[in-house]
Motif scaffolding. Structure first.
Motif, mmCIF file in Angstrom:
data_model
loop_
_atom_site.group_PDB
_atom_site.id
_atom_site.type_symbol
_atom_site.label_atom_id
_atom_site.label_comp_id
_atom_site.label_asym_id
_atom_site.label_seq_id
_atom_site.Cartn_x
_atom_site.Cartn_y
_atom_site.Cartn_z
ATOM 1 N N SER B 19 0.845 -1.201 0.000
ATOM 2 C CA SER B 19 0.000 0.000 0.000
ATOM 3 C C SER B 19 0.878 1.247 0.000
ATOM 4 O O SER B 19 2.070 1.173 0.324
ATOM 5 C CB SER B 19 -0.890 0.010 1.243
ATOM 6 N N ASP B 20 0.265 2.380 -0.351
ATOM 7 C CA ASP B 20 1.072 3.600 -0.397
ATOM 8 C C ASP B 20 1.453 4.094 0.993
ATOM 9 O O ASP B 20 2.252 5.013 1.130
ATOM 10 C CB ASP B 20 0.367 4.706 -1.209
ATOM 11 N N LYS B 21 0.917 3.488 2.022
ATOM 12 C CA LYS B 21 1.388 3.789 3.382
ATOM 13 C C LYS B 21 2.665 2.998 3.695
ATOM 14 O O LYS B 21 3.220 3.123 4.776
ATOM 15 C CB LYS B 21 0.311 3.406 4.409
ATOM 16 N N GLY B 22 3.059 2.144 2.770
ATOM 17 C CA GLY B 22 4.249 1.346 2.993
ATOM 18 C C GLY B 22 3.970 0.042 3.723
ATOM 19 O O GLY B 22 4.882 -0.590 4.251
ATOM 20 N N GLU B 114 15.338 0.938 -2.220
ATOM 21 C CA GLU B 114 14.125 1.575 -1.707
ATOM 22 C C GLU B 114 13.404 0.706 -0.674
ATOM 23 O O GLU B 114 12.940 1.212 0.337
ATOM 24 C CB GLU B 114 13.177 1.941 -2.861
ATOM 25 N N ILE B 115 13.313 -0.593 -0.919
ATOM 26 C CA ILE B 115 12.624 -1.429 0.067
ATOM 27 C C ILE B 115 13.466 -1.503 1.343
ATOM 28 O O ILE B 115 12.927 -1.567 2.450
ATOM 29 C CB ILE B 115 12.302 -2.848 -0.479
ATOM 30 N N LEU B 297 6.353 4.757 -5.324
ATOM 31 C CA LEU B 297 7.162 5.979 -5.214
ATOM 32 C C LEU B 297 7.184 6.729 -6.544
ATOM 33 O O LEU B 297 6.987 7.943 -6.603
ATOM 34 C CB LEU B 297 8.597 5.632 -4.784
ATOM 35 N N ALA B 298 7.410 5.970 -7.624
ATOM 36 C CA ALA B 298 7.517 6.608 -8.948
ATOM 37 C C ALA B 298 6.167 7.200 -9.367
ATOM 38 O O ALA B 298 6.089 8.352 -9.800
ATOM 39 C CB ALA B 298 8.001 5.587 -9.970
ATOM 40 N N TYR B 299 5.113 6.407 -9.191
ATOM 41 C CA TYR B 299 3.790 6.849 -9.641
ATOM 42 C C TYR B 299 3.360 8.101 -8.884
ATOM 43 O O TYR B 299 2.860 9.058 -9.467
ATOM 44 C CB TYR B 299 2.768 5.728 -9.425
ATOM 45 N N ASN B 322 16.323 8.343 -13.158
ATOM 46 C CA ASN B 322 16.023 9.552 -12.397
ATOM 47 C C ASN B 322 15.166 9.177 -11.196
ATOM 48 O O ASN B 322 14.286 8.333 -11.292
ATOM 49 C CB ASN B 322 15.265 10.558 -13.263
ATOM 50 N N ILE B 323 15.446 9.845 -10.072
ATOM 51 C CA ILE B 323 14.745 9.510 -8.829
ATOM 52 C C ILE B 323 13.992 10.755 -8.361
ATOM 53 O O ILE B 323 14.490 11.502 -7.512
ATOM 54 C CB ILE B 323 15.774 9.049 -7.742
ATOM 55 N N PRO B 324 12.794 11.005 -8.893
ATOM 56 C CA PRO B 324 12.098 12.248 -8.538
ATOM 57 C C PRO B 324 11.594 12.296 -7.108
ATOM 58 O O PRO B 324 11.239 13.352 -6.623
ATOM 59 C CB PRO B 324 10.928 12.279 -9.541
#
Lengths: 222, 326
Positions: B19-22, B114-115, B297-299, B322-324
């Motif tokens: 989930s986007d909460k990680g 990242e993970i 993260l990317a999305y 690239n890491i925005p």
């Protein structure tokens, strides 16, 4: 004794000549002490520190003979794992390269390329060509002040890796000027090295395409 | 937001739901084990294709998520083995187009870092990423993950595995070498190769095998092989720490299971007053959640791709991305 730089491998101390070597001496000098690492087994630790200390001293003097500015070595201490050497007054190329004008940067990089070629022609590879190991003096000389990972190796492969490392250092530290800087390094290298420089540069490209990024199917063994 | 990530760069076919909460809702995988010898890319791909449907079902069941609740599909587009990568890509595209879910191709090495950051709380580490397929020292600098050192020939995990196989130890070789190394008493000199910031392990592997054939004690050789390879890894990581002056060190990849390597890195980190992190092994090895989390993260930072942008790239370097989000 004042700590000048705490490196990954060694500590550099700045000392008055009179205190470190002889009371008649003047000015300052640098003591490079290779430090023991607790993380590695004592056999590897001792072996690496001693052999690197002895080898580095010899590389400094042979580089100088090949017309590459290096500090004078006053003492080699294989028990204390120390090198005592001349202090070079100037600025780290790492700190000035990005700030120079385009022309000055090109000239500096060409000079660096020429000096790398001189080392290679003398059978030496530096092993750690980064801009933090180069000191630019007021007279415009570039001193190579660290041969800690250098070796005598006249092979195409070693020379290719050497230039590859310099390119990698430019990419990671000077990423804004990497391309023009590396082009100038190669121009200087080609001019000084003469015949055979093309082969070395071709090998650099080959090395870049190795490792993980070569499909395993293409490898010779699995 | 929920993302389903597919990992299939080498041995592992993994699906993660995050989930986007990680929150990691599912981490399910199936690992291809060759009958003999090393990984065969086509057979790995066949394995992945055979287990894809079942793995997907297991992951959804584990996460208690229905496919129409998934908002994003991501997959590892490289670096890795072509046939294996293409299988994962095909699965991802099929799910994406059939259920009309956005699709993102993400980088495998970026995902490992990242993970690791998500799992350990490390903010800006120098990462040593060591596995059977990769050996890199990675740190973030000016918008990208830069490579501060890497192997010039074989990865360290491959060095250990091939040595184990050549001396007749069962697979997987790395843990076997570690087990025997604990009983090794004498250090046998082996080639230690650090070239500036880069490493080389093929000569070390060959010499260790040669010394074994010449009658060298296997326990001592396992000990010496580990000590030599790991000292070189730690030295290069240390150079990156000294250079970047970062205060965190992270270890990840399959070789992160090795206790001796952990101990050595912890000692080194301590000498630089840096904190040392290792994610749980389920998140060190190749896994689906890392791909899902990197997709999120990317999305969330505006990365969008058309289908034609999602081709696999066997040699996709970590420093090309690239890491925005940082």
């Amino acid at each position: 004794m004042s700590l000048m730089k705490k490196g990954a491998e060694a500590n550099l101390y700045l000392e008055p000549f009179a205190r470190a070597l002889h009371r008649a001496g003047e000015g300052k000098l640098v003591v490079k002490h290779r430090i023991s690492k607790r993380y590695r087994t004592p056999e590897i630790d001792e072996q690496l520190r001693e052999s690197r200390t002895a080898l580095e001293a010899k590389l400094f003097s042979d580089a100088k003979r090949a017309s590459v500015p290096t500090p004078v070595i006053y003492e080699v201490d294989r028990v204390g794992m120390r090198l005592v050497m001349e202090f070079i007054e100037g600025k780290q190329v790492k700190l000035v390269l990005d700030k120079l004008s385009r022309n000055a940067r090109r000239r500096l990089c060409e000079l660096i390329g020429r000096q790398v070629a001189r080392l290679h022609r003398a059978g030496i590879v530096h092993g750690d060509l980064t801009t933090s190991n180069m000191i630019l003096t007021r007279e415009g000389k570039v001193y190579f002040v660290d041969f800690g990972l250098g070796e005598y190796n006249p092979s195409l492969e070693a020379r290719g890796v050497d230039l590859h490392l310099l390119k990698r250092a430019l990419q990671s530290i000077h990423f804004r000027v990497t391309d023009e800087a590396y082009r100038a390094v190669l121009a200087g290298y080609q001019r000084e090295f003469g015949r055979g420089a093309g082969e070395v540069i071709k090998r650099v490209e080959e090395i870049e395409h190795r490792g993980r990024y070569v499909a395993k199917e293409d490898r010779t063994w699995r | 937001m929920i993302c389903l990530g597919i990992e299939s760069t080498a041995h592992t076919f993994g699906i993660g739901i995050v989930s986007d909460k990680g929150h990691i809702l599912a981490n399910v995988s199936s690992i291809y084990v060759p009958e003999r010898g090393g990984i065969h890319p086509r057979e790995a791909a066949q394995h992945h294709a055979a287990v894809a449907k079942k793995t997907l079902e297991r992951a959804l069941a584990k996460a208690k998520v229905r496919i129409n609740e998934v908002n994003l599909v991501s997959f590892a587009a490289g670096p890795g083995l072509g046939p294996a990568l293409r299988t994962g890509a095909t699965a991802a595209r099929a799910i994406s187009s059939f259920f009309n879910i956005p699709l993102l191709a993400v980088n495998h090495c970026v995902s490992h870092v990242e993970i690791g950051r998500l799992a350990t709380g490390a903010k800006d580490p120098v990462t040593l990423y060591v596995s059977g397929g990769n050996t890199q020292v990675i740190a973030f600098e000016a918008g990208r993950y830069r490579v501060f050192g890497e192997t010039l020939d074989i990865p360290v995990g491959n060095c250990l595995d091939v040595f184990a196989r050549e001396v007749g130890l069962p697979s997987p070789g790395g843990p076997q070498v570690e087990r025997l190394a604990r009983k090794g008493k004498h250090y046998i000199a082996l080639p230690y190769v650090v070239k500036g910031m880069d490493l080389s392990f093929s000569g070390l592997m060959t010499e260790a095998v040669r010394k074994h054939r010449a009658g060298g004690d296997l326990y001592d050789l396992c000990h010496s092989l580990q000590e030599t390879a790991f000292a070189a890894l730690v030295e290069v990581t240390e150079r990156a720490v000294a250079h970047t002056e970062k205060k965190e060190v992270m270890l990840t990849g399959g070789v992160a299971a090795n206790k001796r390597l952990r101990e050595m890195l912890r000692l080194m980190a301590g000498e630089h007053e840096a904190r040392f992190f290792v994610p749980s092994m389920g998140l060190c090895q190749d896994n689906g959640p890392m791909i899902a989390w990197t997709g999120i993260l990317a999305y969330k930072h505006g990365v969008r791709q058309r289908l034609e942008d999602t081709v696999v790239n066997q040699r996709w370097r970590v420093d090309e991305v690239n890491i925005p989000w940082r």
